[in-house]
Design an enzyme around this catalytic site. Sequence first.
Site, PDB file in Angstrom:
ATOM      1  N   LEU A   1     -13.645 117.512  37.801  1.00  0.00           N
ATOM      2  CA  LEU A   1     -13.707 116.605  38.943  1.00  0.00           C
ATOM      3  C   LEU A   1     -12.905 115.346  38.618  1.00  0.00           C
ATOM      4  O   LEU A   1     -12.984 114.796  37.515  1.00  0.00           O
ATOM      5  CB  LEU A   1     -15.154 116.269  39.261  1.00  0.00           C
ATOM      6  CG  LEU A   1     -15.982 117.472  39.737  1.00  0.00           C
ATOM      7  CD1 LEU A   1     -17.462 117.155  39.659  1.00  0.00           C
ATOM      8  CD2 LEU A   1     -15.572 117.899  41.135  1.00  0.00           C
TER       9      LEU A   1
ATOM     10  N   ASN B   1     -24.267 118.888  36.290  1.00  0.00           N
ATOM     11  CA  ASN B   1     -23.548 120.119  35.964  1.00  0.00           C
ATOM     12  C   ASN B   1     -24.387 120.979  35.030  1.00  0.00           C
ATOM     13  O   ASN B   1     -25.147 120.463  34.200  1.00  0.00           O
ATOM     14  CB  ASN B   1     -22.217 119.788  35.281  1.00  0.00           C
ATOM     15  CG  ASN B   1     -21.428 121.040  34.921  1.00  0.00           C
ATOM     16  OD1 ASN B   1     -21.083 121.833  35.775  1.00  0.00           O
ATOM     17  ND2 ASN B   1     -21.195 121.233  33.627  1.00  0.00           N
ATOM     18  N   THR B   2     -24.259 122.269  35.160  1.00  0.00           N
ATOM     19  CA  THR B   2     -24.918 123.189  34.236  1.00  0.00           C
ATOM     20  C   THR B   2     -23.846 123.856  33.378  1.00  0.00           C
ATOM     21  O   THR B   2     -22.815 124.320  33.881  1.00  0.00           O
ATOM     22  CB  THR B   2     -25.759 124.244  34.990  1.00  0.00           C
ATOM     23  OG1 THR B   2     -26.343 125.130  34.034  1.00  0.00           O
ATOM     24  CG2 THR B   2     -24.969 125.041  35.997  1.00  0.00           C
ATOM     25  N   HIS B   3     -24.085 123.837  32.052  1.00  0.00           N
ATOM     26  CA  HIS B   3     -23.089 124.341  31.102  1.00  0.00           C
ATOM     27  C   HIS B   3     -23.733 125.386  30.203  1.00  0.00           C
ATOM     28  O   HIS B   3     -24.835 125.147  29.673  1.00  0.00           O
ATOM     29  CB  HIS B   3     -22.546 123.180  30.266  1.00  0.00           C
ATOM     30  CG  HIS B   3     -21.456 123.583  29.323  1.00  0.00           C
ATOM     31  ND1 HIS B   3     -20.165 123.820  29.741  1.00  0.00           N
ATOM     32  CD2 HIS B   3     -21.478 123.804  27.987  1.00  0.00           C
ATOM     33  CE1 HIS B   3     -19.441 124.176  28.689  1.00  0.00           C
ATOM     34  NE2 HIS B   3     -20.201 124.174  27.618  1.00  0.00           N
TER      35      HIS B   3
ATOM     36  N   ASP C   1     -19.463 112.990  33.861  1.00  0.00           N
ATOM     37  CA  ASP C   1     -18.668 111.754  33.780  1.00  0.00           C
ATOM     38  C   ASP C   1     -17.193 112.138  33.725  1.00  0.00           C
ATOM     39  O   ASP C   1     -16.827 113.289  33.983  1.00  0.00           O
ATOM     40  CB  ASP C   1     -19.119 110.892  32.586  1.00  0.00           C
ATOM     41  CG  ASP C   1     -18.847 111.552  31.230  1.00  0.00           C
ATOM     42  OD1 ASP C   1     -19.354 111.030  30.227  1.00  0.00           O
ATOM     43  OD2 ASP C   1     -18.144 112.585  31.189  1.00  0.00           O
TER      44      ASP C   1
ATOM     45  N   GLY D   1     -15.277 112.544  31.317  1.00  0.00           N
ATOM     46  CA  GLY D   1     -14.901 113.460  30.252  1.00  0.00           C
ATOM     47  C   GLY D   1     -15.185 114.897  30.641  1.00  0.00           C
ATOM     48  O   GLY D   1     -15.590 115.182  31.765  1.00  0.00           O
TER      49      GLY D   1
HETATM   50  N1  LIG Z   1     -15.130 115.317  35.350  1.00  0.00           N
HETATM   51  C1  LIG Z   1     -15.824 116.423  35.074  1.00  0.00           C
HETATM   52  N2  LIG Z   1     -15.731 117.483  35.905  1.00  0.00           N
HETATM   53  C2  LIG Z   1     -16.444 118.606  35.637  1.00  0.00           C
HETATM   54  C3  LIG Z   1     -17.245 118.694  34.472  1.00  0.00           C
HETATM   55  C4  LIG Z   1     -17.336 117.549  33.624  1.00  0.00           C
HETATM   56  O1  LIG Z   1     -18.064 117.544  32.600  1.00  0.00           O
HETATM   57  N3  LIG Z   1     -16.612 116.454  33.958  1.00  0.00           N
HETATM   58  N4  LIG Z   1     -17.918 119.894  34.169  1.00  0.00           N
HETATM   59  C5  LIG Z   1     -17.323 121.035  34.845  1.00  0.00           C
HETATM   60  C6  LIG Z   1     -17.919 122.359  34.547  1.00  0.00           C
HETATM   61  N5  LIG Z   1     -17.350 122.803  33.271  1.00  0.00           N
HETATM   62  C7  LIG Z   1     -18.208 122.989  32.215  1.00  0.00           C
HETATM   63  O2  LIG Z   1     -19.434 122.939  32.322  1.00  0.00           O
HETATM   64  C8  LIG Z   1     -15.960 122.981  33.147  1.00  0.00           C
HETATM   65  C9  LIG Z   1     -15.280 123.704  34.136  1.00  0.00           C
HETATM   66  C10 LIG Z   1     -13.898 123.858  34.032  1.00  0.00           C
HETATM   67  C11 LIG Z   1     -13.184 123.325  32.957  1.00  0.00           C
HETATM   68  C12 LIG Z   1     -11.697 123.474  32.908  1.00  0.00           C
HETATM   69  O3  LIG Z   1     -11.089 123.350  31.850  1.00  0.00           O
HETATM   70  N6  LIG Z   1     -11.119 123.710  34.088  1.00  0.00           N
HETATM   71  C13 LIG Z   1      -9.655 123.806  34.232  1.00  0.00           C
HETATM   72  C14 LIG Z   1      -9.284 125.040  35.014  1.00  0.00           C
HETATM   73  C15 LIG Z   1     -10.019 126.257  34.482  1.00  0.00           C
HETATM   74  C16 LIG Z   1      -9.936 127.423  35.505  1.00  0.00           C
HETATM   75  O4  LIG Z   1      -9.479 127.195  36.642  1.00  0.00           O
HETATM   76  O5  LIG Z   1     -10.370 128.544  35.124  1.00  0.00           O
HETATM   77  C17 LIG Z   1      -9.165 122.614  35.045  1.00  0.00           C
HETATM   78  O6  LIG Z   1      -9.993 121.971  35.766  1.00  0.00           O
HETATM   79  O7  LIG Z   1      -7.954 122.373  34.983  1.00  0.00           O
HETATM   80  C18 LIG Z   1     -13.878 122.624  31.962  1.00  0.00           C
HETATM   81  C19 LIG Z   1     -15.270 122.453  32.055  1.00  0.00           C
HETATM   82  C20 LIG Z   1     -17.250 120.802  36.329  1.00  0.00           C
HETATM   83  N7  LIG Z   1     -16.377 119.657  36.513  1.00  0.00           N
HETATM   84  N1  LIG Z   2     -17.958 125.163  31.903  1.00  0.00           N
HETATM   85  C1  LIG Z   2     -18.478 125.565  33.171  1.00  0.00           C
HETATM   86  C2  LIG Z   2     -19.138 126.911  33.073  1.00  0.00           C
HETATM   87  O1  LIG Z   2     -18.837 127.714  32.199  1.00  0.00           O
HETATM   88  N2  LIG Z   2     -20.081 127.147  33.993  1.00  0.00           N
HETATM   89  C3  LIG Z   2     -20.809 128.387  33.985  1.00  0.00           C
HETATM   90  O2  LIG Z   2     -20.241 129.328  34.880  1.00  0.00           O
HETATM   91  C4  LIG Z   2     -21.249 130.304  35.107  1.00  0.00           C
HETATM   92  C5  LIG Z   2     -21.153 130.731  36.546  1.00  0.00           C
HETATM   93  O3  LIG Z   2     -21.999 131.823  36.710  1.00  0.00           O
HETATM   94  P1  LIG Z   2     -22.045 132.573  38.124  1.00  0.00           P
HETATM   95  O4  LIG Z   2     -20.631 132.998  38.416  1.00  0.00           O
HETATM   96  O5  LIG Z   2     -23.004 133.708  37.918  1.00  0.00           O
HETATM   97  O6  LIG Z   2     -22.546 131.534  39.107  1.00  0.00           O
HETATM   98  C6  LIG Z   2     -22.592 129.650  34.758  1.00  0.00           C
HETATM   99  O7  LIG Z   2     -23.135 130.217  33.585  1.00  0.00           O
HETATM  100  C7  LIG Z   2     -22.217 128.217  34.480  1.00  0.00           C
HETATM  101  O8  LIG Z   2     -23.016 127.599  33.468  1.00  0.00           O
END
Ligand SMILES: Nc1nc2c(c(=O)[nH]1)N[C@@H](CN(C=O)c1ccc(C(=O)N[C@@H](CCC(=O)O)C(=O)O)cc1)CN2
Ligand SMILES: NCC(=O)N[C@@H]1O[C@H](COP(=O)([O-])[O-])[C@@H](O)[C@H]1O
Length: 168
Positions: free
Chosen positions: A57, A71-73, A105, A107
């Site tokens: 974001l 967010n859920t990770h 945030d 990051g």
């Molecule tokens: N500003 C933030 N935005 C988001 C966060 C966050 O912590 N800060 N969490 C993500 C969800 N997430 C991990 O939980 C996560 C999702 C995606 C990426 C990433 O590297 N995305 C790439 C593209 C990857 C793809 O399209 O397959 C990108 O955005 O360029 C890292 C972490 C939700 N947003």
């Molecule tokens: N870093 C972000 C990330 O890995 N998110 C993860 O994507 C999955 C989506 O599952 P779904 O397609 O079954 O909803 C979930 O496990 C979520 O934690």
Amino acid sequence: MDRECAAEGHAEAAGIPHLRVVLREHPDRAAWDRALTDAVAAHEPDLVVSAGFMKILGPTFLHRFGGRIVNTHPALLPAFPGAHAVPDALSYGVKVTGSTVHLVDAGVDTGPILAQEPVPVLDDDDEATLHERIKVVERRLLADVVAAVATRGVVSDGRKAVIPSDRT
Ligand SMILES: Nc1nc2c(c(=O)[nH]1)N[C@@H](CN(C=O)c1ccc(C(=O)N[C@@H](CCC(=O)O)C(=O)O)cc1)CN2
Ligand SMILES: NCC(=O)N[C@@H]1O[C@H](COP(=O)([O-])[O-])[C@@H](O)[C@H]1O
């Protein structure tokens, strides 16, 4: 959604408004950030939940909703941040991973942690089996955290975030 996904069907079936804001359909990331912000703001959310939303974001979105994005990770942050947490944990050879629910945030997966729960890694796990076991935990953890934040709020001070206990 940031892409076509099963969540669209679930939302449709539940009568929940849904829309896709796809990065490649915008001239650049800043335009996508603005479009996503405007689309979400139209619903005037008290809380924004990122669940499988696989895009970072941007500053416009964070300025508009900062402090109330959850967010859920699928890992025990700060271990294994990013888009590939489950294969990264498997490759590293950890015996325990888990689920983290955190505030978002600027990051990547660095926001204050609201809840975590461990999930064992089994010797015969592959990415699919491990991720599904994590998802069982995260679906409950996320629902519990959203309910708690919605009813009791959250106090975050830099690194730490606390959901006031229910003293009734
Ligand atoms: N500003 C933030 N935005 C988001 C966060 C966050 O912590 N800060 N969490 C993500 C969800 N997430 C991990 O939980 C996560 C999702 C995606 C990426 C990433 O590297 N995305 C790439 C593209 C990857 C793809 O399209 O397959 C990108 O955005 O360029 C890292 C972490 C939700 N947003
Ligand atoms: N870093 C972000 C990330 O890995 N998110 C993860 O994507 C999955 C989506 O599952 P779904 O397609 O079954 O909803 C979930 O496990 C979520 O934690």
